[in-house]
Design an enzyme around this catalytic site. Structure first.
Site, PDB file in Angstrom:
ATOM      1  CB  SER A  14      32.520  13.671-114.236  1.00  0.00           C
ATOM      2  OG  SER A  14      32.550  12.615-113.399  1.00  0.00           O
ATOM      3  CG  HIS A 114      35.525   3.445-102.799  1.00  0.00           C
ATOM      4  ND1 HIS A 114      36.646   2.851-103.648  1.00  0.00           N
ATOM      5  CD2 HIS A 114      34.903   2.227-102.395  1.00  0.00           C
ATOM      6  CE1 HIS A 114      36.646   1.656-103.776  1.00  0.00           C
ATOM      7  NE2 HIS A 114      35.542   1.160-103.049  1.00  0.00           N
ATOM      8  CG  ASP A 150      39.172   2.425-101.211  1.00  0.00           C
ATOM      9  OD1 ASP A 150      39.361   3.797-101.406  1.00  0.00           O
ATOM     10  OD2 ASP A 150      39.123   1.479-101.831  1.00  0.00           O
TER      11      ASP A 150
END
Length: 193
Positions: A14, A114, A150
């Site tokens: 998406s 993230h 991250d």
């Protein structure tokens, strides 16, 4: 010179679709010489590959389970990505931890999204962890990829309130709507620079 964007996905894609639509709507090719050159997945059955192919975008699937090691898979993946001479490699729900060699190869050109307000909640189950910690806000972060999971430079963030009675699924859905706005915006900034 074309600024080629290669997007890596593992599932429905998406965020990839949001980036492709923004490229079309905001005329990235005409304005910046930028285009989504390829979408690559580590799963042949990824629904996002079907959608990308329907848009006329080059697609490829490399099954990570067919390789003896992370390094072997990442080497094959780099070969596939490099066929498209990428200016930018965009991780959009690509559910693989990348090797240091891969990250170094694309240093400065590799970005990820993230689903938390980094540096809070790196890793998995971010929405559940935010709820359990009593956070009043959650969100998402676009960041440069480094060898530390991250933890790269933050390029953009979106903030979403945590509502009373929220479940991880409801919070995730609200965060995702913001990701679809923020990720294309961050990519556009990078290609416009």
């Amino acid at each position: 010179m074309n600024k080629n964007i290669v997007i890596l996905i593992s599932g429905g894609g998406s965020n990839m679709a949001a980036i492709v639509e923004a490229a079309r709507t905001h005329r990235w090719q005409a304005r910046f010489g930028a285009r989504v050159a390829a979408v690559i997945s580590n799963k042949a059955a990824a629904k996002g590959l079907v959608w990308a192919k329907e848009q006329g975008i080059n697609t490829a699937a490399l099954d990570h389970t067919a390789y003896d090691s992370r390094e072997a898979f990442d080497a094959a993946l780099m070969g596939e990505i490099d066929r498209h001479a990428p200016t930018l490699v965009v991780l959009a729900g690509f559910m693989r931890i990348l090797t240091p060699g891969f990250v170094q190869h694309y240093e400065g050109r590799l970005v990820n999204i993230h689903p938390s307000l980094l540096p809070a909640f790196p890793g998995l189950k971010t929405h559940q962890r935010a709820i359990e910690m009593g956070c009043r806000f959650a969100g998402a972060t676009v960041h440069r990829v480094t060898n530390e999971l991250d933890h790269g430079d933050i390029l953009d963030q979106a903030v979403v309130p945590v509502l009373p009675g929220d479940t991880a699924e409801r919070l995730a859905a609200r965060v995702l709507t913001q990701e679809h706005i923020m990720y294309p915006r961050a990519v556009e900034r990078l290609i416009a620079a």
